[in-house]
Design a protein around this motif. Structure first.
Motif, PDB file in Angstrom:
ATOM      1  N   ASN A   1       0.816  -1.217   0.000  1.00  0.00           N
ATOM      2  CA  ASN A   1       0.000   0.000   0.000  1.00  0.00           C
ATOM      3  C   ASN A   1       0.848   1.266   0.000  1.00  0.00           C
ATOM      4  O   ASN A   1       0.745   2.120   0.877  1.00  0.00           O
ATOM      5  N   HIS A   2       1.717   1.356  -0.976  1.00  0.00           N
ATOM      6  CA  HIS A   2       2.479   2.589  -1.131  1.00  0.00           C
ATOM      7  C   HIS A   2       2.899   2.731  -2.590  1.00  0.00           C
ATOM      8  O   HIS A   2       2.860   1.774  -3.363  1.00  0.00           O
ATOM      9  N   GLU A   3       3.280   3.938  -2.969  1.00  0.00           N
ATOM     10  CA  GLU A   3       3.735   4.193  -4.332  1.00  0.00           C
ATOM     11  C   GLU A   3       5.039   4.969  -4.295  1.00  0.00           C
ATOM     12  O   GLU A   3       5.364   5.622  -3.293  1.00  0.00           O
ATOM     13  N   LEU A   4       5.781   4.873  -5.385  1.00  0.00           N
ATOM     14  CA  LEU A   4       7.076   5.531  -5.476  1.00  0.00           C
ATOM     15  C   LEU A   4       7.084   6.545  -6.602  1.00  0.00           C
ATOM     16  O   LEU A   4       6.533   6.312  -7.678  1.00  0.00           O
ATOM     17  N   LEU A   5       7.724   7.679  -6.350  1.00  0.00           N
ATOM     18  CA  LEU A   5       8.032   8.651  -7.377  1.00  0.00           C
ATOM     19  C   LEU A   5       9.544   8.760  -7.461  1.00  0.00           C
ATOM     20  O   LEU A   5      10.215   8.884  -6.439  1.00  0.00           O
TER      21      LEU A   5
ATOM     22  N   VAL B   1      10.785   9.264  -3.725  1.00  0.00           N
ATOM     23  CA  VAL B   1       9.813   9.618  -2.700  1.00  0.00           C
ATOM     24  C   VAL B   1       8.886   8.432  -2.487  1.00  0.00           C
ATOM     25  O   VAL B   1       8.434   7.804  -3.452  1.00  0.00           O
ATOM     26  N   VAL B   2       8.620   8.103  -1.226  1.00  0.00           N
ATOM     27  CA  VAL B   2       7.688   7.036  -0.873  1.00  0.00           C
ATOM     28  C   VAL B   2       6.409   7.677  -0.351  1.00  0.00           C
ATOM     29  O   VAL B   2       6.440   8.461   0.605  1.00  0.00           O
ATOM     30  N   LEU B   3       5.286   7.357  -1.009  1.00  0.00           N
ATOM     31  CA  LEU B   3       3.978   7.901  -0.629  1.00  0.00           C
ATOM     32  C   LEU B   3       3.074   6.783  -0.132  1.00  0.00           C
ATOM     33  O   LEU B   3       3.060   5.688  -0.692  1.00  0.00           O
ATOM     34  N   SER B   4       2.324   7.067   0.906  1.00  0.00           N
ATOM     35  CA  SER B   4       1.329   6.128   1.413  1.00  0.00           C
ATOM     36  C   SER B   4       0.080   6.906   1.768  1.00  0.00           C
ATOM     37  O   SER B   4       0.139   7.844   2.565  1.00  0.00           O
ATOM     38  N   GLY B   5      -1.049   6.538   1.129  1.00  0.00           N
ATOM     39  CA  GLY B   5      -2.278   7.273   1.360  1.00  0.00           C
ATOM     40  C   GLY B   5      -2.181   8.714   0.925  1.00  0.00           C
ATOM     41  O   GLY B   5      -2.838   9.589   1.511  1.00  0.00           O
ATOM     42  N   GLY B   6      -1.361   8.984  -0.079  1.00  0.00           N
ATOM     43  CA  GLY B   6      -1.205  10.344  -0.583  1.00  0.00           C
ATOM     44  C   GLY B   6      -0.253  11.195   0.234  1.00  0.00           C
ATOM     45  O   GLY B   6      -0.018  12.359  -0.108  1.00  0.00           O
ATOM     46  N   LYS B   7       0.341  10.629   1.294  1.00  0.00           N
ATOM     47  CA  LYS B   7       1.246  11.394   2.158  1.00  0.00           C
ATOM     48  C   LYS B   7       2.662  10.861   2.046  1.00  0.00           C
ATOM     49  O   LYS B   7       2.873   9.653   1.905  1.00  0.00           O
ATOM     50  N   MET B   8       3.629  11.763   2.096  1.00  0.00           N
ATOM     51  CA  MET B   8       5.025  11.354   2.007  1.00  0.00           C
ATOM     52  C   MET B   8       5.449  10.711   3.321  1.00  0.00           C
ATOM     53  O   MET B   8       5.271  11.278   4.397  1.00  0.00           O
ATOM     54  N   VAL B   9       6.004   9.510   3.226  1.00  0.00           N
ATOM     55  CA  VAL B   9       6.449   8.801   4.430  1.00  0.00           C
ATOM     56  C   VAL B   9       7.930   8.444   4.385  1.00  0.00           C
ATOM     57  O   VAL B   9       8.468   7.937   5.366  1.00  0.00           O
ATOM     58  N   GLY B  10       8.587   8.695   3.263  1.00  0.00           N
ATOM     59  CA  GLY B  10      10.003   8.367   3.169  1.00  0.00           C
ATOM     60  C   GLY B  10      10.618   8.952   1.914  1.00  0.00           C
ATOM     61  O   GLY B  10       9.903   9.338   0.976  1.00  0.00           O
TER      62      GLY B  10
ATOM     63  N   MET C   1       1.207  16.177   5.134  1.00  0.00           N
ATOM     64  CA  MET C   1       0.327  16.903   4.217  1.00  0.00           C
ATOM     65  C   MET C   1      -0.118  15.977   3.093  1.00  0.00           C
ATOM     66  O   MET C   1       0.665  15.176   2.572  1.00  0.00           O
ATOM     67  N   ASP C   2      -1.377  16.058   2.706  1.00  0.00           N
ATOM     68  CA  ASP C   2      -1.900  15.252   1.600  1.00  0.00           C
ATOM     69  C   ASP C   2      -1.372  15.815   0.282  1.00  0.00           C
ATOM     70  O   ASP C   2      -1.646  16.962  -0.077  1.00  0.00           O
ATOM     71  N   LEU C   3      -0.600  15.009  -0.445  1.00  0.00           N
ATOM     72  CA  LEU C   3       0.052  15.454  -1.677  1.00  0.00           C
ATOM     73  C   LEU C   3      -0.584  14.855  -2.924  1.00  0.00           C
ATOM     74  O   LEU C   3      -0.018  14.956  -4.017  1.00  0.00           O
ATOM     75  N   THR C   4      -1.772  14.275  -2.770  1.00  0.00           N
ATOM     76  CA  THR C   4      -2.414  13.574  -3.883  1.00  0.00           C
ATOM     77  C   THR C   4      -2.575  14.473  -5.098  1.00  0.00           C
ATOM     78  O   THR C   4      -2.335  14.048  -6.246  1.00  0.00           O
ATOM     79  N   MET C   5      -2.949  15.721  -4.897  1.00  0.00           N
ATOM     80  CA  MET C   5      -3.238  16.636  -6.011  1.00  0.00           C
ATOM     81  C   MET C   5      -2.000  16.958  -6.851  1.00  0.00           C
ATOM     82  O   MET C   5      -2.109  17.368  -8.009  1.00  0.00           O
ATOM     83  N   TYR C   6      -0.816  16.747  -6.298  1.00  0.00           N
ATOM     84  CA  TYR C   6       0.395  17.135  -7.028  1.00  0.00           C
ATOM     85  C   TYR C   6       0.905  16.016  -7.926  1.00  0.00           C
ATOM     86  O   TYR C   6       1.545  16.281  -8.941  1.00  0.00           O
TER      87      TYR C   6
END
Length: 483
Positions: free
Chosen positions: A416-420, A432-441, A462-467
């Motif tokens: 349950n995470h995504e990478l940029l 960047v590691v995102l989980s639930g739209g928030k940066m966690v790593g 902060m919710d970064l989903t929109m970016y």
């Protein structure tokens, strides 16, 4: 505390710290800054201690520093109420509140902090062809063996293995790793791919000589125990100023092995003094094997007759005040395992930064107890953060600094995470590691100047989903945008 340890067989003091590495020395310094007149004894098996120098707070949780090896007398001159005892610990008697050294001295304590660090986890023990690198003396022993070597095998995939593979010259190097990518402790496959050209490139610039003094002891210090003990662990720039040169031209290759269970045997009548067989079926002859397969907490001298609870990794369990399960006994650094409920963004890794942080916090906790002051878990345990560097040469005017933040490899996040990812060959690698739209790593390699911004985004959640992917758009000044 009786300062004349030569004539006293028993002494007592308010605080006793075991270990002259970063955790122990930082603990001493913090204790004596809080209580300058405190009666403190530092017991260390080495005549030299490790000190933090050039300390710089980069951001809220990120810090940079160098590690300098110094004579222990420097510490005693700085703190008149400190006594340094040069001996290994033979036993600990928690019920009697006393520590016995290998020299037969017994020291009573009101509060004890164990900062004995860790020891190398060798593939095979007591074999002259298997070397571990832990302290200054073992690094120099490696250098001596390497000077006559034509081929060596390095087993392991952590920081020391990475630096050795890069630093060794004039010798064929076989690098045996169990993972599909190099530097698995710190990197994912993408970051490893980014760094591999650095290994293959010619080193056009010679490494700057280390101007900080280094010390070694040919003979035991007067009054010191002669039992074989590892000294304090090497610093983050341990290889600087040491020439690792073999007897032949250099050639290296990575040999992926499914596991690290290796068979070692010396075969008479063969061209190499030792042969190593990997579990993938490949066999290599070599002059010696470097076992860089990690460390284990150095708890052995403290367990017999006591009731310490150990963590699964063998470390002494400590709570959020760095206290072990034995009364009045604290622990810090590699020897302990943090067993309080962790922040979702922090994990323990036995690194220099955490040794300093734990030693500092343990010193504060011990002082707070004596002074009857309240203390809360330090903010450094809120977010995992670490700055280091690999392959210390300049590429396009940049040293490859590596910044690791939070769950930088998605530790414990499951699927349950995504990478940029943004990568500019030879310059920078940003993940960047995102989980639930928030940066966690995050992983930052090179001079990205993003560490403080990303640290704030991780801490603020902060919710970064929109970016979306625009978060790493190189044409957007993200620092200014989120300022």
């Amino acid at each position: 505390l009786c300062s004349d340890t030569k004539t006293a067989s028993t002494a007592s003091g308010t605080f006793v710290i075991v270990g002259g590495g970063i955790a122990g020395v930082t603990c001493v310094e913090q204790l004596l800054s809080q209580i300058p007149s405190a009666d403190v004894a530092l017991i260390t098996a080495s005549p030299h201690i490790k000190a933090v120098t050039n300390y710089k707070q980069v951001s809220k949780t990120l810090e940079k520093f160098d590690v300098e090896e110094r004579p222990s007398s420097v510490l005693e001159e700085k703190f008149p109420s400190l006594t340094v005892i040069h001996s290994a610990v033979k036993s600990l008697h928690t019920q009697a509140h006393s520590v016995e050294t290998a020299d037969g001295l017994v020291f009573g304590y009101e509060k004890l902090c164990i900062c004995s660090g860790s020891r190398p986890k060798l593939l095979i023990y007591d074999n002259p062809y298997v070397l571990g690198i832990r302290d200054t003396d073992s690094a120099q022993a490696f250098q001596k063996c390497l000077s006559k070597a034509k081929r060596i095998v390095i087993v392991g995939n952590g920081g020391i293995a990475l630096e050795l593979v890069y630093e060794v010259e004039g010798c064929e190097v076989i690098w045996a790793v169990k993972d599909k990518a190099i530097g698995n402790t710190f990197f994912d496959a993408g970051a490893a791919e980014f760094l591999i050209p650095s290994l293959e490139a010619d080193k056009t610039e010679s490494t700057a000589s280390c101007k900080r003094p280094r010390y070694t002891t040919e003979e035991p210090a007067p009054g010191a125990s002669q039992t074989a003990e590892f000294g304090s662990a090497l610093g983050p720039d341990w290889h600087e100023g040491i020439v690792f040169r073999g007897a032949e031209q250099v050639r290296w290759e990575i040999c992926e092995s499914p596991t690290l269970h290796l068979r070692l045997s010396s075969l008479s009548g063969q061209s190499w003094p030792v042969y190593i067989q990997l579990t993938n079926g490949k066999t290599f002859g070599c002059d010696f094997v470097v076992s860089a397969t990690g460390v284990v907490p150095n708890t052995e001298p403290f367990l017999h007759g006591n009731n310490f609870e150990l963590a699964d990794d063998g470390g002494l369990q400590v709570d959020d005040h760095m206290m072990t399960t034995e009364p009045d006994v604290y622990a810090a650094g590699d020897v302990c395992t943090a067993c309080w409920e962790h922040s979702p963004l922090w994990q323990q890794m036995r690194l220099w930064t955490q040794a300093r942080q734990m030693g500092w916090y343990a010193g504060r906790c011990m002082a707070a107890y004596v002074l009857s002051e309240p203390i809360e878990l330090d903010f450094c345990f809120e977010l995992f953060s670490h700055i280091t560097k690999f392959f210390n040469y300049k590429v396009m005017l940049n040293i490859y600094y590596v910044v690791l933040l939070g769950k930088f490899n998605g530790q414990g996040l499951g699927p349950n995470h995504e990478l940029l990812v943004r990568c500019t060959k030879g310059q920078e690698y940003v993940k960047v590691v995102l989980s639930g739209g928030k940066m966690v790593g995050a992983v930052l390699i090179g001079e990205t100047d993003l560490e403080e911004t990303f640290e704030n985004l991780i801490l603020n959640q902060m919710d970064l989903t929109m970016y979306g992917e625009e978060l790493l758009n190189p044409n957007i000044d993200i620092e200014d945008y989120f300022d």
